[in-house]
Write a protein that holds these residues in place. Structure first.
Motif, PDB file in Angstrom:
ATOM      1  N   TRP A  44       0.840  -1.198   0.000  1.00  0.00           N
ATOM      2  CA  TRP A  44       0.000   0.000   0.000  1.00  0.00           C
ATOM      3  C   TRP A  44       0.874   1.246   0.000  1.00  0.00           C
ATOM      4  CZ3 TRP A  44      -5.126   0.148   3.124  1.00  0.00           C
ATOM      5  CH2 TRP A  44      -5.897  -0.977   2.810  1.00  0.00           C
ATOM      6  N   ASP A  64      -2.966   5.038  -0.575  1.00  0.00           N
ATOM      7  CA  ASP A  64      -3.861   3.901  -0.337  1.00  0.00           C
ATOM      8  C   ASP A  64      -4.314   3.856   1.120  1.00  0.00           C
ATOM      9  OD1 ASP A  64      -3.500   3.036  -3.007  1.00  0.00           O
ATOM     10  OD2 ASP A  64      -1.878   1.645  -2.436  1.00  0.00           O
ATOM     11  N   HIS A  92      -8.055   4.495   2.461  1.00  0.00           N
ATOM     12  CA  HIS A  92      -8.685   3.459   3.298  1.00  0.00           C
ATOM     13  C   HIS A  92      -9.209   4.083   4.588  1.00  0.00           C
ATOM     14  CE1 HIS A  92      -9.164  -0.067   5.858  1.00  0.00           C
ATOM     15  NE2 HIS A  92      -8.320   0.494   6.705  1.00  0.00           N
ATOM     16  N   SER A 125     -18.956   5.139   2.129  1.00  0.00           N
ATOM     17  CA  SER A 125     -17.646   5.265   1.501  1.00  0.00           C
ATOM     18  C   SER A 125     -17.529   6.655   0.899  1.00  0.00           C
ATOM     19  CB  SER A 125     -17.447   4.194   0.429  1.00  0.00           C
ATOM     20  OG  SER A 125     -18.368   4.381  -0.629  1.00  0.00           O
TER      21      SER A 125
END
Length: 169
Positions: free
Chosen positions: A28, A32, A36, A54
């Protein structure tokens, strides 16, 4: 504690200049991990307010997306009734207080991940670290949620907490 944890991580995100740098999370990038984190923060808030679970932050404004997700979490978790009630959650019905605690832990740990990968300083509030260290002793995270524990390299509370969660500080 929520605001202090969120603020420390927001400060880290504001300092990132290389979003493509590798993070301590294998495979990652810093981007990333930050993306997340924004998405799990939305999941925490959605468990309570039923809103979107999300967020797809613009690659140039992950810090702004994080601030929006953090503000949403602060708003939903400020109500004591929310903290006492159970809410639908990926782990099953979960008290709001536990979801809030997971949110603090995610922000704290992934704030460190981003800072470490981006090479920027990270100064979480010591009371937040101490509280999460106690919580990790009393209620270890479910297996597989983090990496397997590693021996801590020092007795610094953040280092001990990170080691419990599979990170070598």
């Amino acid at each position: 504690m929520l605001a202090k944890a969120y603020d420390a991580t927001a400060e880290v995100l504001d300092q990132v200049t290389d979003w493509s740098a590798p993070s301590p999370c294998q495979g990652w990038t810093v981007h990333d991990v930050a993306t997340h984190l924004v998405n799990v923060m939305c999941t925490f808030a959605a468990a309570v307010d039923g809103g979107p679970d999300s967020y797809s932050p613009d690659s140039h404004d992950v810090a702004g997306g994080y601030r929006k997700a953090a503000a949403r979490c602060l708003a939903v978790f400020e109500d004591p009734a929310v903290l006492a009630a159970s809410h639908p959650f990926p782990l099953g019905p979960t008290p709001g207080s536990v979801i809030a605690q997971i949110s603090v832990s995610e922000s704290l740990v992934h704030g460190w991940d981003v800072a470490r990968g981006a090479g920027v300083p990270y100064a979480p509030a010591q009371e937040v670290v101490a509280a999460m260290l106690v919580a990790s002793e009393e209620n270890p995270p479910p297996e597989g949620l983090f990496g397997p524990p590693v021996p801590p390299s020092s007795d610094d509370p953040l280092t001990v907490l990170l080691a419990r969660l599979g990170r070598a500080a």
